[in-house]
Motif scaffolding. Structure first.
Motif, short mmCIF file in Angstrom:
data_model
loop_
_atom_site.label_atom_id
_atom_site.label_comp_id
_atom_site.label_asym_id
_atom_site.label_seq_id
_atom_site.Cartn_x
_atom_site.Cartn_y
_atom_site.Cartn_z
N GLY A 15 -6.34 4.23 -4.49
CA GLY A 15 -5.40 4.35 -5.60
C GLY A 15 -4.55 3.11 -5.81
N SER A 17 -5.22 0.13 -4.81
CA SER A 17 -6.14 -0.94 -5.20
C SER A 17 -6.47 -0.86 -6.69
CB SER A 17 -7.44 -0.86 -4.39
OG SER A 17 -7.20 -1.16 -3.04
N THR A 18 -6.64 0.36 -7.18
CA THR A 18 -6.89 0.55 -8.61
C THR A 18 -5.70 0.05 -9.42
OG1 THR A 18 -8.35 2.43 -8.23
CG2 THR A 18 -7.36 2.26 -10.42
N ASP A 19 -4.49 0.37 -8.98
CA ASP A 19 -3.30 -0.11 -9.68
C ASP A 19 -3.25 -1.63 -9.70
OD1 ASP A 19 -2.53 2.49 -10.15
OD2 ASP A 19 -1.14 2.57 -8.45
N GLU A 21 -5.78 -3.67 -9.58
CA GLU A 21 -6.83 -4.13 -10.49
C GLU A 21 -6.44 -3.96 -11.96
OE1 GLU A 21 -9.87 -5.55 -9.79
OE2 GLU A 21 -9.54 -5.54 -7.63
N LEU A 22 -5.54 -3.04 -12.25
CA LEU A 22 -5.10 -2.81 -13.63
C LEU A 22 -3.94 -3.70 -14.05
CD1 LEU A 22 -5.26 1.10 -13.72
CD2 LEU A 22 -6.87 -0.52 -14.78
N HIS A 47 -13.34 4.17 -0.69
CA HIS A 47 -12.84 2.94 -1.30
C HIS A 47 -13.99 2.10 -1.84
CE1 HIS A 47 -10.82 -0.94 -1.76
NE2 HIS A 47 -9.70 -0.24 -1.81
N ASN A 50 -15.18 3.25 -5.13
CA ASN A 50 -14.26 2.93 -6.23
C ASN A 50 -14.06 1.43 -6.43
OD1 ASN A 50 -13.50 5.61 -7.04
ND2 ASN A 50 -12.40 5.78 -5.12
N HIS A 51 -14.34 0.63 -5.41
CA HIS A 51 -14.10 -0.82 -5.47
C HIS A 51 -15.25 -1.57 -4.77
CE1 HIS A 51 -10.08 -0.08 -6.99
NE2 HIS A 51 -10.02 0.89 -6.09
#
Length: 92
Positions: A15, A17-19, A21-22, A47, A50-51
């Motif tokens: 989560g 990491s997604t933030d 990336e955004l 992970h 997702n990445h």
């Protein structure tokens, strides 16, 4: 224009990491997760799903051999000397 490169510790599904990336600056992507470390193989598998572009280490950070991460940072520094490396730890 990536300027912040993250090494992410204690990752679950990714989560934060997604933030990262955004993240944008003036409408352009400005951050990227380049590596993550977690001792739990299930967390790393999640992970990774997702990445997939991130380098994954299934290790306990207390015994982690940091040499591969140091080499990665050196290579990044050669290509992009102005980028900042961020070590992010989400401890629970």
């Amino acid at each position: 224009m990536i300027k912040l490169l993250y090494i992410d510790l204690f990752r679950g599904a990714g989560g934060p990491s997604t933030d990262v990336e955004l993240a944008t600056l003036h409408g352009e992507k400005c951050a990227k997760v380049i590596a993550c470390v977690n001792h739990d193989p299930h967390a790393i598998a999640s992970h990774l799903a997702n990445h997939p572009e991130c380098v994954h280490f299934t290790e306990d950070i207390r015994t982690l051999n940091v040499s591969p991460i140091v080499e990665m940072v050196k290579a990044v520094r050669l290509r992009n000397p102005d980028d900042k490396i961020v070590l992010w730890a989400s401890c629970e």
